[in-house]
Write an enzyme that holds these catalytic residues in place. Structure first.
Site, PDB file in Angstrom:
ATOM      1  N   ASP A  60      52.894  -7.827  48.630  1.00  0.00           N
ATOM      2  CA  ASP A  60      52.419  -9.120  48.150  1.00  0.00           C
ATOM      3  C   ASP A  60      53.588  -9.907  47.566  1.00  0.00           C
ATOM      4  O   ASP A  60      54.728  -9.759  48.020  1.00  0.00           O
ATOM      5  CB  ASP A  60      51.302  -8.913  47.118  1.00  0.00           C
ATOM      6  CG  ASP A  60      50.229  -9.983  47.198  1.00  0.00           C
ATOM      7  OD1 ASP A  60      50.535 -11.129  46.832  1.00  0.00           O
ATOM      8  OD2 ASP A  60      49.096  -9.679  47.615  1.00  0.00           O
TER       9      ASP A  60
ATOM     10  N   HIS B   5      50.040 -13.792  42.527  1.00  0.00           N
ATOM     11  CA  HIS B   5      49.011 -13.246  43.414  1.00  0.00           C
ATOM     12  C   HIS B   5      49.043 -11.723  43.448  1.00  0.00           C
ATOM     13  O   HIS B   5      48.009 -11.052  43.339  1.00  0.00           O
ATOM     14  CB  HIS B   5      49.220 -13.820  44.816  1.00  0.00           C
ATOM     15  CG  HIS B   5      48.120 -13.536  45.793  1.00  0.00           C
ATOM     16  ND1 HIS B   5      48.116 -12.433  46.611  1.00  0.00           N
ATOM     17  CD2 HIS B   5      47.004 -14.240  46.092  1.00  0.00           C
ATOM     18  CE1 HIS B   5      47.043 -12.466  47.384  1.00  0.00           C
ATOM     19  NE2 HIS B   5      46.345 -13.545  47.098  1.00  0.00           N
TER      20      HIS B   5
ATOM     21  N   ASN C 166      40.619 -16.151  55.168  1.00  0.00           N
ATOM     22  CA  ASN C 166      39.726 -17.202  54.670  1.00  0.00           C
ATOM     23  C   ASN C 166      39.533 -18.305  55.699  1.00  0.00           C
ATOM     24  O   ASN C 166      39.400 -19.473  55.351  1.00  0.00           O
ATOM     25  CB  ASN C 166      40.295 -17.803  53.382  1.00  0.00           C
ATOM     26  CG  ASN C 166      40.146 -16.876  52.209  1.00  0.00           C
ATOM     27  OD1 ASN C 166      39.562 -15.812  52.311  1.00  0.00           O
ATOM     28  ND2 ASN C 166      40.683 -17.278  51.069  1.00  0.00           N
TER      29      ASN C 166
ATOM     30  N   SER D 288      41.419 -12.080  49.794  1.00  0.00           N
ATOM     31  CA  SER D 288      42.521 -11.416  49.092  1.00  0.00           C
ATOM     32  C   SER D 288      42.012 -10.611  47.907  1.00  0.00           C
ATOM     33  O   SER D 288      42.617  -9.610  47.523  1.00  0.00           O
ATOM     34  CB  SER D 288      43.520 -12.453  48.561  1.00  0.00           C
ATOM     35  OG  SER D 288      44.523 -12.731  49.490  1.00  0.00           O
TER      36      SER D 288
END
Length: 450
Positions: free
Chosen positions: A23, A57, A158, A252
């Site tokens: 990430d 994130h 998404n 996520s």
């Protein structure tokens, strides 16, 4: 929502299991470092590292997996609060990165899995699918990791609600691909729905995602001053004791919920192979949305249903024949026995296992040919297309799409495949949008309803 609390009451918190989070980095939050530091290592394959997680994130994702609630006095806790984390930075502060960085990150995890006890890779990221998974370098990379004993959990993306929108590497048939549900702000499951942004379906016709987990308004670790923290100041959540966290939405966030569930499962059953873990999770999901009045866009849109950690744990409860003892592996890889025909046997034969009869990505398949030449050719259908398959030899077979599809890939002893043996030059690198990898939560968190 996913019954992880029932598993905690049995004394299982993911202890001794490590999850590699690929990430934007992971900050040393007390929920991960107190009373003992569970961030075992940090490596960087993205841009220059000025701060541990400039995007915010990766830390949020890590908290969903393994946050122990130290700062909030237990109010906000991850799914596997005793699991370890390895930080593999592959995205920059804006949440974007290169496919080559993700591939290098996966390669590093494969090489260091035994050193840090890594059993799981979490990929809360994705790239648009421009071709079949068979020519996709990310698919080849995650399949190597999977066959080397690592459970790969990837976001569906998404990009819903349209059909065939799952991103790479979630589109790969081997990995566990996770979609998202919307819990409607209640603790009951009857009014839950499939989140409208949750991607489903793939260009290859694979039924993706494999299952779903909560993905709306998920509270986890906050990195003050990070990109997401600055972008969404109205998403800061204040705990009862005054500590602050951050609320985000997306697949996520659903993905690390499943990674945490895998960590709980592997603490109790470290002998399980990735295929068995997938079979257990997909085979024990729970229904939801029966009172919502909202229909799925398609029967495959949410896979087998909503994650149920307690049911998975019950299904995988050790039997007298398999006991939960960690078997000997090659180079730290969990391996089973092998039949005289060359087909790997599961280490826990009382459980089902997934992914039988799948065709690997081209890069991995071509790398296997030199390894397999000493073994007999094994075909699924000896009469396919009128070809005399039994008469073919390694020197006479033409490896076109028909032969690749008909080869019995589940007969392969995968433990003999090394990362360096992969024919990366056979991957369609020219079709890759190099800077297309991104986390998948930002756009949906900008909605006022969040």
């Amino acid at each position: 929502m996913v019954n992880a609390d029932q598993v905690w009451l049995q004394g299982t918190g993911g202890r001794g299991v490590t999850v590699a989070v690929l990430d934007s980095g992971i900050a040393a939050d007390p929920d991960l470092t107190s009373p003992a530091n569970r961030i075992l290592a940090s490596v960087n394959f993205a841009d220059g590292r000025l701060t541990p997680d400039p995007g915010g994130h990766g830390t949020h994702v890590a908290g969903i997996i393994a946050g122990n609630g130290s700062r909030s006095a237990g109010e906000f806790v991850g799914i596997a609060p005793e699991a370890n984390i390895v930080d593999v930075r592959v995205l920059d502060s804006r949440g974007s990165g290169r496919i080559s960085s993700v591939v290098r990150g996966i390669e590093w995890v494969v090489a260091h899995r035994a050193t840090y006890g890594i059993r799981i890779i979490n990929l809360s990221l994705g790239a648009p699918v421009t071709a079949s998974y068979r020519t996709d370098p990310l698919s080849a990379a995650v399949e190597i990791a999977w066959q080397r004993g690592l459970v790969v959990v990837a976001a569906s993306g998404n990009t819903g609600p349209q059909r065939n929108t799952v991103v790479s590497p979630g589109a790969d048939p081997y990995v566990i691909t996770v979609g998202a549900t919307d819990d409607a702000g209640t603790i009951t499951r009857g009014d839950d729905t499939l989140a409208p942004f949750s991607a489903w379906g793939s260009a290859d016709g694979n039924a993706k995602p494999d299952l779903v987990a909560p993905g709306r308004r998920i509270v986890s670790l906050r990195v003050p001053g990070s990109a997401l923290d600055s972008l969404f100041p109205d998403h800061i959540v204040i705990a009862r004791n005054g500590s602050t966290y951050l609320r985000l939405t997306g697949t996520s966030m659903a993905t690390p919920i499943v990674s945490g569930a895998v960590a709980l499962l592997l603490e109790r059953r470290p002998d399980l192979t990735p295929d068995q873990v997938k079979a257990v999770l997909v085979g024990t999901t729970q229904p939801y949305g029966q009172d919502s009045g909202v229909a799925l866009p398609d029967a495959i849109a949410d896979g087998s249903g909503l994650l149920d950690v307690a049911a998975a744990m019950n299904m995988a409860a050790p039997s007298s024949s398999s006991g939960g003892v960690l078997p000997t592996g090659i180079g730290g890889v969990i391996t089973g026995g092998t039949t005289t025909g060359g087909t790997p046997e599961p280490t826990a034969p009382n459980l089902p296992y997934a992914n039988r009869g799948l065709r690997p990505a081209h890069g991995l398949a071509r790398a296997l040919f030199p390894v397999l030449r000493a073994a007999p050719l094994r075909w699924r259908d000896l009469t396919l297309d009128g070809i005399a398959w039994q008469s073919l030899t390694w020197d006479s077979v033409v490896w076109d799409s028909v032969a690749l599809d008909n080869f019995a890939w589940d007969s392969v002893a995968w433990d003999s495949v090394a990362w360096d043996s992969v024919a990366w030059d056979s991957v369609a690198w020219d079709s890759v949008a190099w800077d297309s990898v991104a986390w998948d939560s930002v756009a949906w968190d900008s909605l006022t309803r969040d």
